[in-house]
Design a protein around this motif. Structure first.
Motif, PDB file in Angstrom:
ATOM      1  N   GLU A 100      15.377  40.816  26.105  1.00 25.70           N
ATOM      2  CA  GLU A 100      15.135  39.676  26.994  1.00 25.70           C
ATOM      3  C   GLU A 100      13.688  39.178  26.835  1.00 25.70           C
ATOM      4  O   GLU A 100      12.769  39.988  26.708  1.00 25.70           O
ATOM      5  CB  GLU A 100      15.369  40.127  28.439  1.00 25.70           C
ATOM      6  N   ALA A 101      13.502  37.862  26.838  1.00 26.19           N
ATOM      7  CA  ALA A 101      12.159  37.282  26.688  1.00 26.19           C
ATOM      8  C   ALA A 101      11.847  36.385  27.875  1.00 26.19           C
ATOM      9  O   ALA A 101      12.647  35.514  28.231  1.00 26.19           O
ATOM     10  CB  ALA A 101      12.064  36.491  25.387  1.00 26.19           C
ATOM     11  N   THR A 102      10.700  36.604  28.488  1.00 28.36           N
ATOM     12  CA  THR A 102      10.232  35.798  29.617  1.00 28.36           C
ATOM     13  C   THR A 102       8.962  35.088  29.177  1.00 28.36           C
ATOM     14  O   THR A 102       8.061  35.718  28.627  1.00 28.36           O
ATOM     15  CB  THR A 102       9.959  36.700  30.837  1.00 28.36           C
ATOM     16  N   VAL A 103       8.904  33.778  29.404  1.00 28.59           N
ATOM     17  CA  VAL A 103       7.816  32.964  28.858  1.00 28.59           C
ATOM     18  C   VAL A 103       6.947  32.403  29.984  1.00 28.59           C
ATOM     19  O   VAL A 103       7.469  31.934  30.997  1.00 28.59           O
ATOM     20  CB  VAL A 103       8.395  31.817  27.995  1.00 28.59           C
TER      21      VAL A 103
ATOM     22  N   TYR B  15      -2.272  34.847  36.623  1.00 31.78           N
ATOM     23  CA  TYR B  15      -1.434  33.651  36.462  1.00 31.78           C
ATOM     24  C   TYR B  15      -0.722  33.406  37.782  1.00 31.78           C
ATOM     25  O   TYR B  15      -0.092  34.332  38.312  1.00 31.78           O
ATOM     26  CB  TYR B  15      -0.338  33.890  35.412  1.00 31.78           C
ATOM     27  N   VAL B  17       2.469  31.575  39.405  1.00 32.63           N
ATOM     28  CA  VAL B  17       3.736  30.886  39.122  1.00 32.63           C
ATOM     29  C   VAL B  17       4.491  30.759  40.450  1.00 32.63           C
ATOM     30  O   VAL B  17       4.188  31.483  41.409  1.00 32.63           O
ATOM     31  CB  VAL B  17       4.614  31.640  38.093  1.00 32.63           C
ATOM     32  N   LEU B  20       8.765  34.413  39.605  1.00 27.17           N
ATOM     33  CA  LEU B  20       8.933  34.984  38.264  1.00 27.17           C
ATOM     34  C   LEU B  20      10.404  35.323  38.052  1.00 27.17           C
ATOM     35  O   LEU B  20      10.983  36.091  38.821  1.00 27.17           O
ATOM     36  CB  LEU B  20       8.065  36.236  38.125  1.00 27.17           C
ATOM     37  N   GLU B  21      10.988  34.735  36.999  1.00 28.01           N
ATOM     38  CA  GLU B  21      12.398  35.016  36.720  1.00 28.01           C
ATOM     39  C   GLU B  21      12.533  35.532  35.301  1.00 28.01           C
ATOM     40  O   GLU B  21      12.179  34.843  34.346  1.00 28.01           O
ATOM     41  CB  GLU B  21      13.235  33.747  36.917  1.00 28.01           C
ATOM     42  N   ARG B  22      13.071  36.736  35.188  1.00 25.34           N
ATOM     43  CA  ARG B  22      13.278  37.374  33.875  1.00 25.34           C
ATOM     44  C   ARG B  22      14.100  36.456  32.985  1.00 25.34           C
ATOM     45  O   ARG B  22      15.122  35.916  33.414  1.00 25.34           O
ATOM     46  CB  ARG B  22      14.071  38.658  34.045  1.00 25.34           C
ATOM     47  N   GLY B  23      13.664  36.334  31.741  1.00 31.07           N
ATOM     48  CA  GLY B  23      14.432  35.574  30.759  1.00 31.07           C
ATOM     49  C   GLY B  23      14.209  34.076  30.834  1.00 31.07           C
ATOM     50  O   GLY B  23      14.764  33.330  30.019  1.00 31.07           O
ATOM     51  N   GLU B  24      13.386  33.623  31.793  1.00 33.46           N
ATOM     52  CA  GLU B  24      13.166  32.185  31.952  1.00 33.46           C
ATOM     53  C   GLU B  24      11.794  31.773  31.429  1.00 33.46           C
ATOM     54  O   GLU B  24      10.944  32.607  31.156  1.00 33.46           O
ATOM     55  CB  GLU B  24      13.282  31.792  33.433  1.00 33.46           C
ATOM     56  N   SER B  25      11.594  30.448  31.330  1.00 27.46           N
ATOM     57  CA  SER B  25      10.324  29.869  30.923  1.00 27.46           C
ATOM     58  C   SER B  25       9.603  29.363  32.170  1.00 27.46           C
ATOM     59  O   SER B  25      10.241  28.764  33.033  1.00 27.46           O
ATOM     60  CB  SER B  25      10.601  28.719  29.959  1.00 27.46           C
ATOM     61  N   HIS B  26       8.302  29.651  32.278  1.00 24.79           N
ATOM     62  CA  HIS B  26       7.547  29.303  33.487  1.00 24.79           C
ATOM     63  C   HIS B  26       6.335  28.462  33.127  1.00 24.79           C
ATOM     64  O   HIS B  26       5.676  28.715  32.118  1.00 24.79           O
ATOM     65  CB  HIS B  26       7.037  30.562  34.191  1.00 24.79           C
ATOM     66  N   VAL B  28       2.640  27.888  34.142  1.00 26.71           N
ATOM     67  CA  VAL B  28       1.603  28.596  34.890  1.00 26.71           C
ATOM     68  C   VAL B  28       0.730  27.569  35.599  1.00 26.71           C
ATOM     69  O   VAL B  28       0.171  26.674  34.953  1.00 26.71           O
ATOM     70  CB  VAL B  28       0.745  29.456  33.944  1.00 26.71           C
ATOM     71  N   VAL B  31      -4.791  29.539  36.319  1.00 25.97           N
ATOM     72  CA  VAL B  31      -5.225  30.676  35.503  1.00 25.97           C
ATOM     73  C   VAL B  31      -6.622  31.079  35.974  1.00 25.97           C
ATOM     74  O   VAL B  31      -7.512  30.231  36.036  1.00 25.97           O
ATOM     75  CB  VAL B  31      -5.289  30.306  34.006  1.00 25.97           C
ATOM     76  N   LEU B  91      -3.080  41.451  32.909  1.00 26.41           N
ATOM     77  CA  LEU B  91      -2.512  40.211  33.438  1.00 26.41           C
ATOM     78  C   LEU B  91      -1.772  40.512  34.729  1.00 26.41           C
ATOM     79  O   LEU B  91      -0.908  41.391  34.763  1.00 26.41           O
ATOM     80  CB  LEU B  91      -1.545  39.589  32.425  1.00 26.41           C
ATOM     81  N   VAL B  93       0.659  38.548  37.323  1.00 26.21           N
ATOM     82  CA  VAL B  93       1.432  37.340  37.587  1.00 26.21           C
ATOM     83  C   VAL B  93       1.728  37.318  39.081  1.00 26.21           C
ATOM     84  O   VAL B  93       2.458  38.170  39.589  1.00 26.21           O
ATOM     85  CB  VAL B  93       2.747  37.316  36.776  1.00 26.21           C
ATOM     86  N   GLU B  95       3.287  35.474  42.336  1.00 22.79           N
ATOM     87  CA  GLU B  95       4.280  34.465  42.714  1.00 22.79           C
ATOM     88  C   GLU B  95       3.827  33.790  44.003  1.00 22.79           C
ATOM     89  O   GLU B  95       3.692  34.441  45.030  1.00 22.79           O
ATOM     90  CB  GLU B  95       5.647  35.113  42.895  1.00 22.79           C
ATOM     91  N   THR B 102       3.143  41.048  39.685  1.00 21.36           N
ATOM     92  CA  THR B 102       3.625  41.862  38.569  1.00 21.36           C
ATOM     93  C   THR B 102       2.467  42.020  37.591  1.00 21.36           C
ATOM     94  O   THR B 102       1.821  41.038  37.237  1.00 21.36           O
ATOM     95  CB  THR B 102       4.819  41.168  37.887  1.00 21.36           C
TER      96      THR B 102
END
Lengths: 306, 306
Positions: A100-103, B15, B17, B20-26, B28, B31, B91, B93, B95, B102
């Protein structure tokens, strides 16, 4: 020479962790860093195909220096305009257990009006010796929404535009020779409820010479001044689709540079795109798969050349 | 002068956001970057308390330069040894919707044997003019496991050690004047199934002069050569506990510098630690809360001075 433009260049950082758990602390196993952004990916692929290529855009701060260092290390000729802000990073957290990839994408620096003016002069000088100019990716904050139209008008050679949203629709006013939306981008850029070929025709009406619609595993639809072609790969390639569109753009730029016919261009773009899915990192492709797929791409002419 | 040692200094990146959702694109939003690592947090707090302080440790590569830049910007005197590797980033992250955090920690560069030898000379010169030396945090790869014992022996002044695992237990051989484990660290460093005061006594038997056990909202237990004290804050402070232990160490270093008695030291450490929980970033504290809590800390002498 192919000139690629990446106005919102990034340092692509990859973190490998076992599994990502919200609210927890993680030890990062492997850290990878590489210059990224769609235009830079196109430059990597074009260079791997043997083309003479120069990458330009904006770079700033220590992250900008890391982008330049990586391009130097990769042997990619580059000439970026320095901005006062710091270039952005994109972070991909890859879970080794699940894949799984999170961006997490930083926004990038705001480009000042005088920096944009400096870029126009810089770009004009580079574009004067470029047969093909590739304009790829999102626009950073501070750059005018019709930035790609302005650049397209300044380029004496052929222009390929690969963008989304208003960067695409406003860019069409610069009459780019080729635009390469994917299905989602085409949907966002055109009127609702019409078939793909008609939507592609809309982009031509709005200024694009040729519209190449990348359709993922379904290949590509090319609506050109000389007819319509559909290309389908012989198999579904499993892997990382990020960068597949950039590979298609690199194939397109090379075909324009060499004056190849549209059916050959589309075949090449679909094979290279599938070979890019098989490579784990955007900007790379599997050369063996590319060579194997190339003769197996099914090409169908959907209308006669006019 | 207080000398703080951070062998595994970091650039702490935050960061923001939405969620934070695993597998998704966020995307930011914000920073933030700041020099971090436990010793650097101690230096920040000690400096805010008005102490003369110097921060040392290892720093390397572009991240090392960013650490130095940030310390310079914060007005913290620093003198780090340059390593060939690149300093690590951590890092966080955050929310904005839930406040959930995280954390992703890079490992940091491997320190070469000659770099460790260079550090020993560098540290010896700095420690010669330091009344108090603070040794804080994890050891980077390549540094000997008894690194803190070696440094403690080289320091002519008082030594405070704040470490975990073997970095702590091996460090005791250097006979530090004070160690400050939290309850978990004390558990890991001592034999199972015994009360906290006895476990603290074990650390004294192994080489520590005084053991300050930080107990979170329950305050602190001090097992000293002159008796045992327990300090309890008047209220539970809600906030970010990261950096609370570093604030307690900074209070300890100042009290040693000024030759304050143990009960006063413990009162100060508990008040400053609680005030650090109220500040959102490690290395900061709420000065108003600190001043308000200080007279309200309940101090109990558990055994008479011997």
């Amino acid at each position: 020479m192919i000139l690629t433009v990446t106005l919102n260049a990034a340092l692509d950082v990859t973190y490998e962790v076992g599994a990502l758990e919200r609210g927890e602390s993680h030890r990062v196993g492997v850290v990878r860093e590489r210059a990224g952004g769609k235009g830079i990916n196109v430059a990597r692929v074009a260079r791997a195909l043997g083309c003479e290529v120069t990458a330009t855009g904006f770079a700033g701060g220590v992250v900008g220096e890391l982008i330049r260092d990586d391009l130097r290390g990769s042997g990619i000729v580059h000439d970026f305009v320095t901005v006062s802000g710091t270039s952005r990073r994109t972070l991909t957290v890859v879970e080794t257990e699940s894949g799984e990839a999170t961006v997490l994408n930083e926004a990038g620096p705001r480009v000042l009006p005088e920096e944009w003016r400096a870029f126009l002069g810089h770009f004009g000088a580079l574009a004067a010796s470029a047969s093909v100019v590739v304009l790829s990716g999102s626009l950073p904050p501070g750059v005018p929404v019709d930035a790609y139209a302005e650049l397209a008008r300044l380029a004496p050679g052929r222009v390929v535009l690969d963008a989304d949203g208003t960067a695409l629709t406003e860019g069409l006013r610069g009459r780019p020779d080729v635009v390469k939306p994917n299905a989602d981008e085409l949907t966002r850029a055109t009127a609702a409820g019409r078939p793909v070929a008609e939507r592609a025709g809309e982009l031509r009406d709005a200024g694009a010479g040729t519209v190449l619609v990348s359709l993922g595993a379904d290949g590509m639809l090319a609506v050109t001044p000389d007819g319509v072609w559909r290309a389908v790969p012989p198999e579904v390639v499993v892997g990382n689709p990020t960068g597949a569109g950039d590979a298609a753009v690199a194939a397109t730029a090379r075909a324009l540079l060499l004056g190849r016919p549209w059916d050959e261009l589309v075949r090449d773009a679909v094979a290279l795109s599938a070979a890019a899915v098989a490579a784990p990192v955007a900007g790379d492709f599997d050369p063996d798969l590319y060579v194997r797929l190339l003769p197996e791409i099914a090409i169908e002419g959907l209308s006669c050349p006019s």
